[in-house]
Every structure is written in structure tokens, then in C-alpha cells.
Design an enzyme around this catalytic site. Structure first.
Site: not given
Ligand code: AMP
Length: 395
Positions: A35, A197, A353, A376
């Protein structure tokens, strides 16, 4: 879209929101400086113009001013990467910060203490944002990872720079890359969604059905689709209450002319552990007591074909439990397929992610077109939301 390229920073102080939320070891050494590296082009452009840079970021989730979350720990690493000895000030607002910013000369860099030492940051407090705004002449947002948060430093502060705000190089690149997928993708456009999921990706699926020609559903989330279609999935991960939804997604895809590709076979394990016994099964016929943990050989071949016929690819989510070496091969095979397609001219974006972790871990980061820096923020963009941090600059 105004970026740092549109501004000459000579004689100006840029207040830059960066994402220096980097991992530290127990001795406060930076263990992954990606980063910081990613923010370098923006900082260098400003310094080379003859400007100065005031860097602000959060680190972790401190409860008040906790020393272990101090950005002083990373100042040396930032200096090393930027090639300038970075000054540090132990508060991000107030007299001390204002004095340090006022004394900053062209070519110098000032790093502010962790923004989240003040609760006002996450609350999006206007008075706090105004205090921050005193530290620069131009506001630059270069933090995609927090662009989905309406925090003081990511969004609210922009209102104090109505004419003097822009995107940093990294954030601009994220926006352009996303546009290449969601708006301007060369056909056929393929989205690959994996991971655990269905529920965490449902809004993404619904939004991208309007944008893609092909959709691959893999990983843990595929079992909800298999069971909904009458398959026998053994102990595989499944969200029973999402079966209706899965059928509805398939129906919507058909109506919209999207070809959906679901695994046909699977590596099944008799235990959720790296040294479990495994067998290859038809995904609709997994024996009792066994669970699907990775894509099977026919599935890998099938996905390889779709990937290599696509001109634009979005990849979010692994095809198996890649954290365990024994179940990582399906995800690695997919990475190889995407790398090959990219070599042949396909635009590929990996984001959100765990797929980013997989791509880095298995050495594909340089073999795809773009690896997003936001988890996100990436997911919310794919859901079709306009991120507050981006909107604040565009407004
Ligand atoms: P996500 O954060 O939604 O992208 O999900 C990533 C997680 O999904 C990883 O931790 C994987 O281990 C997990 N995953 C992928 N495939 C499976 C599977 N077949 N069974 C259980 N977990 C899985």
C-alpha cells in the site's frame, strides 16, 4: 475526472488521503508495504512539481490513541520507499499539526498521526474535517480502500476544497479499471465469482448480470446452487435459506442472456483439514460425510475454456479452500488460465478480499492486468454503488 495530472503543484501543499493501513509484526516492522508502494507515484509527482505532501491515513482499529497503532512506526518505511526523509507529527489536527504543515518546504513530506485516534474521523465530523483542511492547499484522495466510507478524511474534507480537489494516481487507476469492466468491457465479458457465501455477493451478482456475457460461479457458494437444483452435496458449505435466491439468479441470468457456468465435478474431502482423504466426485453426487473443497479436473478444464474465450474478466473469490495447500490447486489453475488469457490480450481485473490474497500468494499479481487495492470498496463498486469518497471529488 480531475486527477493530479491536471494540477501543477509548484509552491503548493497537497493534503493527501493515503491508505497506509499496512500489516505490522510484533516489533512494528511493516510486513507488506504494497500500500505504501501504491501511493508512491502520487507523492512523487507532487514533489517533482515543486510541491510538498502532507500524508494522512488510518492504521488498524484503535480505541483512542493507542501506541501500537501509531503511524510513527511506519515513518521510516515510508521514507525508504519515497526516497525522502519523512517528518512525523504526533497529532493529525491542532496547533502542532498546523505548525508542522506551515513549516513544510517544497520537496518535503509530512506524515500525520493516525486519523482514527480521533473518533470524529469515522463519525465524518465536519469540524474535524475543517481542521484537517487547514493542512493543505489542495486535497488529493488516493485511498481506494476507504473510498466507500464517508469518513472525515475520505469524504467530508473535500467540501473545504471546492476548486482544489482531485484523485491521486492510484484511485484514478482503480476507477478507470473498474470502468473497463462495468462500462466499457470488450465482449465477451466474464465475471468469476467464488468464495464462501452467496449471501455476501448477492448484490454483486444482481448488478453484474446486466454487464456480463458469462458468469462463473465457483467455490463454496456453488453448493447452494447445486442443492437448489436437487444435487446431493454431502457436508459441503451451503446456505439453505438462499436456495430460492440461487434459482432466481439462474432464471434472471437466462432472461438476460447471460451464460452461467457452474462446476460439474469437485474435490471432496472427508475432513476440513489439509491431510484429509480426498476423492473426485460429480458435484451433484457428493457422498454423505464428504464435503466439496476445490474445483474438480473437468471443472478446471471447462473454466479454462470460458476464460480463454473472454476479452474482459473480473475475478472475485477463490474456487476452493486455497488457504490449505491440498485444496488450492483449482484456484491456482484458474489463476493460470487468467494469466494465459491476459497474455493474449484480455483485460483482467482481480478484486475484493481473498482473491487478491490468492493472486499474491501464488504469484499471479504481475500476470493479470490489474489487482485492486480495495476489498469492501471494490465489492460496493461492483454492487453498482457510487462510493462517497469518489463522489466527493466529482461533485
Ligand atoms: P470470500 O471472502 O467470500 O471471497 O470467501 C473466501 C473464502 O471462501 C476462503 O476463505 C475460502 O477458503 C472459502 N471457500 C472457497 N471454497 C470453499 C469451499 N468449497 N468450502 C468452504 N470454503 C470455501
Amino acid at each position: 475526472m480531475k486527477t493530479i495530472q491536471d494540477i501543477n503543484f509548484e509552491g503548493k501543499k497537497a493534503l493527501i488521503r493515503v491508505d497506509f493501513n499496512v500489516p505490522l509484526d510484533e516489533n512494528f516492522n511493516v510486513t507488506d508495504a504494497t500500500r505504501i508502494q501504491a501511493a508512491k507515484p502520487t507523492i512523487i509527482k507532487i514533489l517533482e512539481d515543486g510541491g510538498a505532501a502532507v500524508l494522512m491515513s488510518h492504521l488498524g482499529r484503535p480505541k483512542g490513541a493507542e501506541d501500537k497503532f501509531s503511524l510513527k512506526h511506519i515513518a521510516e518505511k515510508v521514507s525508504e520507499i519515497i526516497g525522502v526523509s519523512v517528518k512525523f507529527v504526533a497529532n493529525c489536527v491542532g496547533a502542532e499539526a498546523e505548525e508542522a504543515a506551515a513549516n513544510l518546504q517544497a520537496g518535503e513530506v509530512l506524515l500525520l498521526e493516525n486519523l482514527r485516534f480521533h473518533g470524529e474521523e469515522k463519525a465524518g465530523d465536519v469540524a474535524f474535517a475543517e481542521q484537517l483542511s487547514k493542512l493543505g492547499d489542495v486535497y488529493v484522495n488516493d485511498a481506494f480502500g476507504t473510498a466507500h466510507r464517508a469518513h472525515a478524511s475520505t469524504t467530508i474534507v473535500a467540501q473545504f476544497f471546492p476548486e482544489n480537489k482531485c484523485f491521486g494516481a492510484l484511485l484514478a487507476q482503480e476507477i478507470v479499471s473498474l470502468k473497463k469492466i462495468l462500462e466499457e468491457g470488450e465482449k465477451p465479458v466474464l465475471a468469476i465469482l467464488g468464495g464462501a457465501k452467496v449471501s455476501s455477493k448477492i448484490t454483486v451478482i444482481e448488478n453484474i448480470l446486466d454487464k456480463v456475457d458469462h458468469l462463473i460461479i465457483g467455490g463454496g457458494m456453488s453448493f447452494t446452487f447445486i442443492k437448489a437444483q436437487g444435487g446431493k452435496i454431502g457436508m459441503s458449505i451451503c446456505e439453505d435459506d438462499k436456495q430460492e435466491l440461487a434459482l432466481d439468479i439462474l432464471k434472471q441470468a437466462k432472461e438476460k442472456g447471460v451464460q452461467v457456468h457452474i462446476p460439474v465435478d469437485v474435490i471432496a474431502a472427508d475432513d476440513f483439514s489439509n491431510d484429509a482423504n480426498t476423492q473426485v466426485c460429480d458435484i451433484y453426487d457428493i457422498p454423505d460425510g464428504w464435503e466439496g473443497v476445490d474445483a474438480g479436473p473437468k471443472t478446471r478444464e471447462m473454466f479454462d475454456k470460458v476464460v480463454n474465450e473472454s476479452k474482459t474478466i473480473l475475478w472475485n473469490g477463490p474456487l476452493g479452500v486455497f488457504e490449505m495447500e491440498a485444496f488450492a490447486n483449482g484456484t491456482i489453475a484458474l489463476g493460470n488460465s487468467i494469466a494465459n488469457a491476459t497474455k493474449n490480450g484480455t483485460f483482467s481485473l482481480v478484486g475484493g478480499g481473498d482473491s487478491v490474497a490468492a493472486v499474491k500468494q501464488f504469484g499471479f499479481a504481475d500476470k493479470v492486468s490489474y489487482v485492486s487495492t480495495g476489498g469492501g470498496a471494490m465489492l460496493e463498486s461492483l454492487e453498482g454503488k457510487t462510493l462517497p469518497g469518489i463522489e466527493a471529488i466529482l461533485k
